[in-house]
Design a protein around this motif. Structure first.
Motif, short mmCIF file in Angstrom:
data_model
loop_
_atom_site.label_atom_id
_atom_site.label_comp_id
_atom_site.label_asym_id
_atom_site.label_seq_id
_atom_site.Cartn_x
_atom_site.Cartn_y
_atom_site.Cartn_z
N TYR A 20 26.80 -2.40 20.71
CA TYR A 20 25.40 -2.64 20.91
C TYR A 20 26.42 -1.90 18.37
N GLU A 21 26.89 -2.75 17.84
CA GLU A 21 27.45 -2.13 16.07
C GLU A 21 26.04 -2.86 15.75
N PHE A 22 25.21 -1.82 14.58
CA PHE A 22 24.34 -2.52 13.37
C PHE A 22 25.47 -2.67 12.81
N ASP A 25 21.80 -4.40 6.93
CA ASP A 25 20.47 -5.28 6.86
C ASP A 25 20.92 -6.63 6.88
#
Length: 114
Positions: A20-22, A25
């Motif tokens: 998983y890559e953030f 925002d």
């Protein structure tokens, strides 16, 4: 999320790997900035309309800036009549709207209270 994937994988007898890559925002416009934008548009007779878009699930690098400073994302209507998306190499900006964009930025800057 990890627990759900682990349980589904276990039920089917398979292994899993979650990468998983953030990303960016969420882009959240500041109410003060939007109010200034609305005031500016109503003051300028050259602006034909202001369209407030409904929230969408999207990503935008500008969201990082808005997480640090008050502001809002707005478009000046520079999309040409050709059907190419914004980041396409074939996108041909409608330069006729650029003076209006500069005038908007100047007026917003004058109205802005730090």
């Amino acid at each position: 999320m990890t627990r759900i994937i682990k349980n589904i994988s276990g039920a089917y007898g398979i292994t899993h790997q979650l990468d998983y890559e953030f990303g960016y925002d969420p882009l959240i416009n500041n109410k003060y900035a939007v109010d200034i934008l609305k005031q500016t548009v109503s003051d300028l007779k050259k602006i034909q309309k202001l369209e407030i878009l409904k929230p969408v699930m999207s990503s935008e690098g500008f969201s990082y800036y808005l997480s640090k400073f008050r502001g809002c994302l707005w478009w000046i209507g520079a999309k040409p009549n050709k059907p190419y998306p914004l980041h396409s190499p074939y996108f041909d900006i409608n330069e006729d709207v650029l003076p209006r964009g500069v005038e908007m930025m100047v007026k917003i800057t004058i109205k802005w209270e730090i």
